[in-house]
Design a protein around this motif. Structure first.
Motif, short mmCIF file in Angstrom:
data_model
loop_
_atom_site.label_atom_id
_atom_site.label_comp_id
_atom_site.label_asym_id
_atom_site.label_seq_id
_atom_site.Cartn_x
_atom_site.Cartn_y
_atom_site.Cartn_z
N ASP A 47 0.85 -1.18 0.00
CA ASP A 47 0.00 0.00 0.00
C ASP A 47 0.89 1.24 0.00
O ASP A 47 2.09 1.15 0.28
N GLY A 48 0.30 2.41 -0.30
CA GLY A 48 1.07 3.64 -0.32
C GLY A 48 0.86 4.50 0.92
O GLY A 48 1.73 4.60 1.79
N ASP A 49 -0.33 5.12 1.03
CA ASP A 49 -0.63 6.03 2.13
C ASP A 49 -0.51 5.35 3.48
O ASP A 49 -1.16 4.33 3.74
N ASP A 50 0.33 5.90 4.35
CA ASP A 50 0.52 5.44 5.73
C ASP A 50 1.12 4.04 5.82
O ASP A 50 1.12 3.43 6.89
N THR A 51 1.61 3.54 4.67
CA THR A 51 2.40 2.32 4.66
C THR A 51 3.82 2.63 4.17
O THR A 51 4.80 2.23 4.79
N LEU A 52 3.90 3.39 3.08
CA LEU A 52 5.20 3.83 2.55
C LEU A 52 5.49 5.28 2.91
O LEU A 52 6.66 5.65 3.09
N TRP A 53 4.46 6.12 2.99
CA TRP A 53 4.65 7.53 3.34
C TRP A 53 3.54 7.98 4.28
O TRP A 53 2.45 7.44 4.30
N HIS A 54 3.85 9.01 5.04
CA HIS A 54 2.88 9.58 6.00
C HIS A 54 1.77 10.30 5.23
O HIS A 54 2.03 11.03 4.28
N ASN A 55 0.53 10.11 5.67
CA ASN A 55 -0.60 10.72 4.99
C ASN A 55 -1.68 11.19 5.97
O ASN A 55 -2.14 12.33 5.91
N GLU A 56 -2.08 10.32 6.88
CA GLU A 56 -3.21 10.64 7.75
C GLU A 56 -2.92 11.81 8.68
O GLU A 56 -3.85 12.52 9.08
N VAL A 69 0.73 -11.58 -2.09
CA VAL A 69 0.94 -11.05 -0.74
C VAL A 69 0.64 -9.55 -0.78
O VAL A 69 1.10 -8.84 -1.67
N MET A 70 -0.14 -9.09 0.19
CA MET A 70 -0.45 -7.66 0.29
C MET A 70 -0.10 -7.18 1.68
O MET A 70 -0.45 -7.82 2.68
N ALA A 71 0.61 -6.06 1.77
CA ALA A 71 0.97 -5.47 3.06
C ALA A 71 0.51 -4.02 3.10
O ALA A 71 0.74 -3.26 2.16
N GLY A 72 -0.15 -3.65 4.20
CA GLY A 72 -0.61 -2.27 4.33
C GLY A 72 -1.12 -1.98 5.72
O GLY A 72 -1.22 -2.87 6.57
N ASN A 73 -1.48 -0.73 5.94
CA ASN A 73 -1.87 -0.27 7.28
C ASN A 73 -3.37 -0.35 7.55
O ASN A 73 -3.80 -0.11 8.68
N SER A 74 -4.18 -0.64 6.54
CA SER A 74 -5.63 -0.64 6.72
C SER A 74 -6.19 -2.05 6.72
O SER A 74 -6.07 -2.77 5.72
N LEU A 75 -6.80 -2.44 7.84
CA LEU A 75 -7.46 -3.74 7.87
C LEU A 75 -8.58 -3.80 6.84
O LEU A 75 -8.74 -4.81 6.14
N ARG A 76 -9.35 -2.73 6.72
CA ARG A 76 -10.49 -2.71 5.81
C ARG A 76 -10.06 -2.82 4.34
O ARG A 76 -10.69 -3.54 3.57
N SER A 77 -8.99 -2.14 3.97
CA SER A 77 -8.64 -2.02 2.56
C SER A 77 -7.49 -2.91 2.11
O SER A 77 -7.47 -3.35 0.97
N ASP A 78 -6.52 -3.14 2.99
CA ASP A 78 -5.31 -3.85 2.59
C ASP A 78 -5.25 -5.30 3.06
O ASP A 78 -4.55 -6.11 2.45
N VAL A 79 -5.96 -5.60 4.14
CA VAL A 79 -5.74 -6.88 4.82
C VAL A 79 -6.91 -7.85 4.66
O VAL A 79 -6.76 -8.93 4.08
N LEU A 80 -8.06 -7.49 5.17
CA LEU A 80 -9.18 -8.43 5.20
C LEU A 80 -9.64 -8.85 3.81
O LEU A 80 -9.91 -10.04 3.60
N PRO A 81 -9.75 -7.94 2.83
CA PRO A 81 -10.19 -8.40 1.50
C PRO A 81 -9.24 -9.41 0.88
O PRO A 81 -9.68 -10.38 0.25
N VAL A 82 -7.94 -9.20 1.04
CA VAL A 82 -6.95 -10.12 0.46
C VAL A 82 -6.99 -11.46 1.17
O VAL A 82 -6.93 -12.52 0.54
N SER A 83 -7.10 -11.43 2.49
CA SER A 83 -7.19 -12.68 3.24
C SER A 83 -8.43 -13.47 2.86
O SER A 83 -8.39 -14.70 2.71
N GLU A 84 -9.56 -12.77 2.68
CA GLU A 84 -10.80 -13.44 2.29
C GLU A 84 -10.69 -14.11 0.93
O GLU A 84 -11.33 -15.13 0.67
#
Length: 256
Positions: free
Chosen positions: A17-26, A182-197
Motif C-alpha cells: 500500500d502507499g498512504d501510511d504504509t510507505l509515506w505519511h498521509n493521515e 501477498v499484500m501489506a498495508g496499514n488498513s485492515l479494511r482495505s489492505d488486509v481483510l479483502p486479500v485474506s478473504e
C-alpha cells in the motif's frame, strides 16, 4: 485455509500500500480536521465530537460521488460547514477551507522509516513488486512521483476502492492466483481483510493514526499477519519454503 497453509509456497507477487504504509498521509488529514473544527466552532455552539461525527457522516455519504482523497475531504468540509451553520458560513471561511486543501495537496511526501529498506530487500530477492493504492488518480500519481519510489515497482495500480471485488479483478487481469499474492498495508479494511478473504497472504502494518472509516471491529476468524514494521516483511517471505528474500528482525505475530 489457515494462515500457515498459505505460507507453504513462494509468492509470485508482493504488493504494498502507499498512504501510511510507505509515506505519511493521515497526519495532514488530522491537522486539517482540527483546523476545520476550530473554524466551525467560531460560528456554531456544538460539542466538538458532534462536529467530528457530522463531518465523518458527510465524508462517508460523499464517497460514492467524490471517492477517496483530499478533494473529496475538502468538499465534505465545505458541505458540512454550510449545513452546520444553516448557510451562514462567510465566503472568507469557505476560502480558508479551500486553502487547507491546497496546503494538503502541496504537502511534501515524507517516507516512513524502513520503507525504502524493505523495498530494496524485496527487489534484491527478485520478488515481483507492486504498489497498490487507492484514491484520487491525480493526487495519488503526484504523491507516487514525489516519493521517488515509482521506478522501484514492477507495477503501479491506483484503485477507486480496495475490496474483495477490486482485488479479484486486479489479480484476474494479470493472471495472478490469490495464493500467489501477498499484500501489506496499514488498513485492515482495505489492505488486509479483502486479500485474506480471497485466499492471499495479508500482512497488517499498523500506523499510529487511522481514519475512522477505515477502522473495523473484530474481524472474526479472518487470518492475517501483524508486522511491527514493514522492515519485517522481507524476513517473513524469506522464511517461506522455496523463498530467499533477505531480512531480519523478530518473527511477526499471527492473528487468526
Amino acid at each position: 485455509m489457515s494462515m500457515m497453509d498459505r505460507l507453504q509456497a513462494r509468492p509470485r507477487v508482493v504488493a504494498l500500500d502507499g498512504d501510511d504504509t510507505l509515506w505519511h498521509n493521515e497526519t495532514m488529514f488530522v491537522t486539517s480536521h482540527e483546523r476545520f473544527r476550530a473554524l466551525l466552532l467560531r460560528h456554531v455552539d456544538l460539542p466538538p465530537e458532534r462536529i467530528d461525527a457530522w463531518l465523518l457522516d458527510t465524508e462517508r455519504r460523499n464517497l460514492k460521488t467524490y471517492g477517496y482523497g483530499i478533494k473529496g475531504f475538502v468538499l465534505s468540509m465545505v458541505e458540512t460547514a454550510i449545513e452546520a451553520t444553516g448557510g451562514r458560513i462567510p465566503a472568507g471561511d469557505i476560502a480558508e477551507l479551500l486553502r487547507f486543501g491546497r496546503a494538503m495537496l502541496d504537502h511534501p511526501v515524507e517516507l516512513i522509516g524502513g520503507a525504502e529498506q524493505a523495498i530494496e530487500a524485496l527487489r534484491q530477492a527478485g520478488c515481483e513488486l507492486w504498489l497498490v493504492t487507492k484514491g484520487d488518480l491525480f493526487d495519488q500519481e503526484s504523491k507516487i512521483a514525489r516519493s521517488g519510489l515509482a521506478e522501484r515497482f514492477d507495477r503501479i495500480e491506483i484503485l477507486s476502492e480496495k475490496d474483495t471485488h477490486a482485488y479479484r479483478r486486479l489479480l484476474a487481469r494479470h493472471g495472478v492466483a490469490p495464493e500467489e499474492f501477498v499484500m501489506a498495508g496499514n488498513s485492515l479494511r482495505s489492505d488486509v481483510l479483502p486479500v485474506s478473504e480471497l485466499g492471499g497472504l495479508a500482512c497488517y502494518v499498523p500506523y499510529h493514526l487511522t481514519w475512522a472509516h477505515e477502522q473495523v471491529g473484530d474481524p472474526g476468524g479472518i487470518p492475517f499477519l501483524t508486522l511491527r514494521s514493514l522492515r519485517e516483511l522481507p524476513d517473513v517471505l524469506r522464511r517461506l519454503p522455496g523463498a530467499d528474500c533477505p531480512g531480519s528482525g523478530p518473527p511477526p505475530s499471527l492473528r487468526s
